[in-house]
Design a protein around this motif. Structure first.
Motif, PDB file in Angstrom:
ATOM      1  N   ALA A  69      87.615 -63.326  30.288  1.00 42.71           N
ATOM      2  CA  ALA A  69      86.808 -64.166  29.281  1.00 42.71           C
ATOM      3  C   ALA A  69      85.413 -64.676  29.894  1.00 42.71           C
ATOM      4  CB  ALA A  69      87.604 -65.527  29.257  1.00 42.71           C
ATOM      5  N   GLU A  70      85.646 -64.792  31.277  1.00 46.11           N
ATOM      6  CA  GLU A  70      84.129 -65.066  32.198  1.00 46.11           C
ATOM      7  C   GLU A  70      83.133 -63.964  31.869  1.00 46.11           C
ATOM      8  OE1 GLU A  70      84.206 -66.232  35.956  1.00 46.11           O
ATOM      9  OE2 GLU A  70      85.564 -67.867  35.706  1.00 46.11           O
ATOM     10  N   LEU A  71      83.696 -62.633  31.866  1.00 49.83           N
ATOM     11  CA  LEU A  71      82.819 -61.558  31.653  1.00 49.83           C
ATOM     12  C   LEU A  71      82.105 -61.557  30.083  1.00 49.83           C
ATOM     13  CD1 LEU A  71      84.281 -58.089  32.948  1.00 49.83           C
ATOM     14  CD2 LEU A  71      82.055 -59.167  33.580  1.00 49.83           C
ATOM     15  N   ARG A  72      82.894 -61.766  29.435  1.00 49.56           N
ATOM     16  CA  ARG A  72      82.331 -61.913  27.910  1.00 49.56           C
ATOM     17  C   ARG A  72      81.271 -62.955  28.081  1.00 49.56           C
ATOM     18  NH1 ARG A  72      80.354 -59.666  23.601  1.00 49.56           N
ATOM     19  NH2 ARG A  72      81.113 -60.255  21.740  1.00 49.56           N
ATOM     20  N   ALA A  73      81.531 -64.138  28.241  1.00 51.48           N
ATOM     21  CA  ALA A  73      80.744 -65.226  28.248  1.00 51.48           C
ATOM     22  C   ALA A  73      79.309 -65.118  29.106  1.00 51.48           C
ATOM     23  CB  ALA A  73      81.282 -66.542  28.902  1.00 51.48           C
ATOM     24  N   LEU A  74      79.659 -64.165  30.106  1.00 57.66           N
ATOM     25  CA  LEU A  74      78.136 -64.120  31.079  1.00 57.66           C
ATOM     26  C   LEU A  74      77.482 -62.974  30.407  1.00 57.66           C
ATOM     27  CD1 LEU A  74      77.060 -64.186  33.847  1.00 57.66           C
ATOM     28  CD2 LEU A  74      78.347 -62.310  34.628  1.00 57.66           C
ATOM     29  N   GLN A  75      77.990 -61.947  29.794  1.00 59.70           N
ATOM     30  CA  GLN A  75      77.358 -60.913  28.914  1.00 59.70           C
ATOM     31  C   GLN A  75      76.466 -61.775  27.794  1.00 59.70           C
ATOM     32  OE1 GLN A  75      78.237 -59.531  25.653  1.00 59.70           O
ATOM     33  NE2 GLN A  75      76.534 -58.420  25.790  1.00 59.70           N
ATOM     34  N   GLN A  76      77.344 -62.653  27.009  1.00 61.36           N
ATOM     35  CA  GLN A  76      76.529 -63.399  25.981  1.00 61.36           C
ATOM     36  C   GLN A  76      75.417 -64.236  26.437  1.00 61.36           C
ATOM     37  OE1 GLN A  76      79.934 -65.032  24.290  1.00 61.36           O
ATOM     38  NE2 GLN A  76      80.024 -63.588  22.441  1.00 61.36           N
ATOM     39  N   ARG A  77      75.489 -64.843  27.745  1.00 67.44           N
ATOM     40  CA  ARG A  77      74.586 -65.667  28.194  1.00 67.44           C
ATOM     41  C   ARG A  77      73.313 -64.990  28.689  1.00 67.44           C
ATOM     42  NH1 ARG A  77      78.807 -68.493  30.995  1.00 67.44           N
ATOM     43  NH2 ARG A  77      77.997 -67.523  32.973  1.00 67.44           N
ATOM     44  N   THR A  78      73.462 -63.763  29.411  1.00 65.29           N
ATOM     45  CA  THR A  78      72.463 -62.848  29.816  1.00 65.29           C
ATOM     46  C   THR A  78      71.762 -62.112  28.527  1.00 65.29           C
ATOM     47  OG1 THR A  78      73.874 -61.179  30.381  1.00 65.29           O
ATOM     48  CG2 THR A  78      73.322 -62.878  31.982  1.00 65.29           C
ATOM     49  N   GLY A  79      72.515 -61.594  27.593  1.00 69.73           N
ATOM     50  CA  GLY A  79      72.055 -60.571  26.698  1.00 69.73           C
ATOM     51  C   GLY A  79      71.906 -59.390  27.014  1.00 69.73           C
ATOM     52  N   ILE A  80      72.454 -58.985  28.276  1.00 70.63           N
ATOM     53  CA  ILE A  80      72.359 -57.368  28.841  1.00 70.63           C
ATOM     54  C   ILE A  80      73.456 -56.673  27.834  1.00 70.63           C
ATOM     55  CG2 ILE A  80      72.669 -56.244  30.958  1.00 70.63           C
ATOM     56  CD1 ILE A  80      71.574 -58.444  32.561  1.00 70.63           C
ATOM     57  N   THR A  81      72.908 -55.563  27.891  1.00 72.51           N
ATOM     58  CA  THR A  81      73.890 -54.605  27.207  1.00 72.51           C
ATOM     59  C   THR A  81      75.014 -54.160  28.417  1.00 72.51           C
ATOM     60  OG1 THR A  81      72.249 -53.690  25.833  1.00 72.51           O
ATOM     61  CG2 THR A  81      74.332 -52.112  26.251  1.00 72.51           C
ATOM     62  N   PHE A  82      76.372 -54.215  27.900  1.00 74.57           N
ATOM     63  CA  PHE A  82      77.356 -54.132  28.671  1.00 74.57           C
ATOM     64  C   PHE A  82      78.099 -52.695  28.266  1.00 74.57           C
ATOM     65  CE2 PHE A  82      78.968 -57.964  31.406  1.00 74.57           C
ATOM     66  CZ  PHE A  82      77.574 -58.318  31.859  1.00 74.57           C
ATOM     67  N   VAL A  83      78.270 -51.817  28.973  1.00 78.50           N
ATOM     68  CA  VAL A  83      79.057 -50.431  28.850  1.00 78.50           C
ATOM     69  C   VAL A  83      80.467 -50.731  29.814  1.00 78.50           C
ATOM     70  CG1 VAL A  83      79.326 -48.103  28.454  1.00 78.50           C
ATOM     71  CG2 VAL A  83      77.149 -49.313  27.835  1.00 78.50           C
ATOM     72  N   TYR A  84      81.414 -50.855  29.071  1.00 80.21           N
ATOM     73  CA  TYR A  84      82.583 -51.091  29.845  1.00 80.21           C
ATOM     74  C   TYR A  84      83.755 -49.938  29.681  1.00 80.21           C
ATOM     75  CZ  TYR A  84      86.155 -54.457  31.591  1.00 80.21           C
ATOM     76  OH  TYR A  84      87.398 -55.210  32.349  1.00 80.21           O
ATOM     77  N   ILE A  85      84.538 -49.588  30.487  1.00 78.20           N
ATOM     78  CA  ILE A  85      85.265 -48.796  30.488  1.00 78.20           C
ATOM     79  C   ILE A  85      86.945 -49.334  30.885  1.00 78.20           C
ATOM     80  CG2 ILE A  85      83.785 -46.734  30.515  1.00 78.20           C
ATOM     81  CD1 ILE A  85      85.274 -45.887  33.171  1.00 78.20           C
ATOM     82  N   THR A  86      87.977 -48.816  30.271  1.00 81.24           N
ATOM     83  CA  THR A  86      89.043 -49.522  30.386  1.00 81.24           C
ATOM     84  C   THR A  86      90.216 -48.672  29.792  1.00 81.24           C
ATOM     85  OG1 THR A  86      90.584 -51.425  30.421  1.00 81.24           O
ATOM     86  CG2 THR A  86      89.188 -51.098  28.701  1.00 81.24           C
TER      87      THR A  86
END
Length: 358
Positions: A175-192
């Motif tokens: 949840a924190e990661l998602r919120a951080l990505q939305q605040r910064t607007g940086i493109t995230f490429v996440y693997i899992t």
């Protein structure tokens, strides 16, 4: 709009093995994009190719419209967070975050201001002088993210960064990661390989198997309308009932199955006479008196699992087929184990997909 990341027929071979096999993909600016798949499917190799640590055998990688083939890792507008985090344990939090800035020659005062701003961003204000080995697992995750963000990458690459955390902390951190990505607007490429993470966090998900992209779609579409049998089986729990297609009409397919003729939504590449599988999520399989239009399947109840708000019923059926049904725990009490139970579903809740040759 120029894509944040473009993969054009990307292929990476190690000897005769294609770790990444002819993958083409556009990732949008500001998108949280997740590559999901089992171990060995090629997702880490693809991510390392984006970072510049692996060179493609064929095809092209572009970031922000710029061709990256031949461009080294330290020259790319990317930052990579490893599964192990790779923090310096004996250094302070501030020194870890500032490391990349110092390497790039940023002056001390500017570095300090940038570190303080990032500590606020990751909700660790005033903790710059703590040593990394004094932090909790979740705090170390946030420091790794801040260190990556410090160099202001256009694209942040994350290699299963939450896999070592316990369940509660993992849920909190996603949840924190998602919120951080939305605040910064940086493109995230996440693997899992964790389907829950992928569905909960992502704008879009790409499901990989054997080096290839099976499907790219929004999380809800990946779950409700899988494009291939692999995606249907890999993403979430599902009931899989094999059969032969005997009719296709009005977007629905009829299968001859061990339960008789069953109907579901028709997937792509179906033809009368071909072998296919009807896929049905456990929450869409129901118990109780069925409406006249319902499709019926019967089995022998083997066990139940109480999970708080929901109870899961497990039954064995014809030809060794296993049935899984999830019901609200406040619903009627299921029959005793060992007795016959009748399930039903609406045809619109099932999806019929052609089986692919082995």
């Amino acid at each position: 709009m120029v894509a944040a990341v473009t993969l054009d027929s990307l292929t990476v071979r190690f000897g005769r093995v294609a770790a990444v096999d002819d993958v083409s993909l556009d990732i949008r600016p500001g998108e949280f994009f997740t590559l999901l798949g089992p171990s060995g499917c090629g997702k880490t190799t693809l991510l390392r190719c984006l970072a510049g640590f692996v060179q493609p055998t064929a095809g092209r990688v572009a970031i922000g419209g710029r061709d990256m083939n031949g461009v080294g890792p330290n020259q790319r507008p990317t930052a990579l967070i490893f599964q192990s985090l790779a923090l310096f344990p004996l250094m302070s939090v501030a020194d870890n975050i500032a490391f990349g800035l110092e390497v790039r020659g940023m002056d001390r005062a500017t570095r300090h201001a940038r570190v303080e701003a990032l500590l606020d961003l990751i909700a660790l204000p005033g903790m710059g002088q703590r040593r990394v080995d004094e932090l909790s697992g979740g705090q170390r995750q946030r420091v790794a993210i801040a260190r990556a963000l410090a160099v202001e990458p256009a694209v942040l690459l994350l290699d299963e960064p939450l896999s070592a955390l316990d369940l509660k902390l993992r849920q909190h951190m996603r949840a924190e990661l998602r919120a951080l990505q939305q605040r910064t607007g940086i493109t995230f490429v996440y693997i899992t390989h964790d389907q829950g993470e992928a569905l909960a966090m992502s704008d879009r998900v790409g499901v990989m198997a054997n080096g290839r992209l099976e499907q790219v779609a929004e999380p809800g579409d990946i779950y409700a309308s899988p494009a291939t049998p692999f995606v249907a089986r890999f993403v979430g729990e599902t009931n899989a009932i094999p059969g032969r297609v005997v009719a296709i009409d009005g977007g629905q397919a009829v299968l001859e199955t061990p339960f008789g003729r069953l109907t579901g939504r028709s997937g792509a590449d179906l033809a009368v006479g071909t072998m296919a599988t009807l896929f049905l999520r456990p929450e869409r399989l129901r118990t109780g008196p069925p409406p006249w239009s319902a499709q019926l399947v019967r089995g022998t109840l083997e066990r139940t699992e109480f999970e708080g708000a929901a109870t899961t019923l497990f039954a064995s059926a014809a030809d060794g087929i296993r049935l899984v049904c999830q019901v609200a725990s406040h619903a009627a009490v299921p029959p005793a184990t060992g007795t016959e139970i009748t399930f039903f579903y609406a045809p619109s809740d099932a999806l019929v997909l052609a089986e692919q040759p082995a």
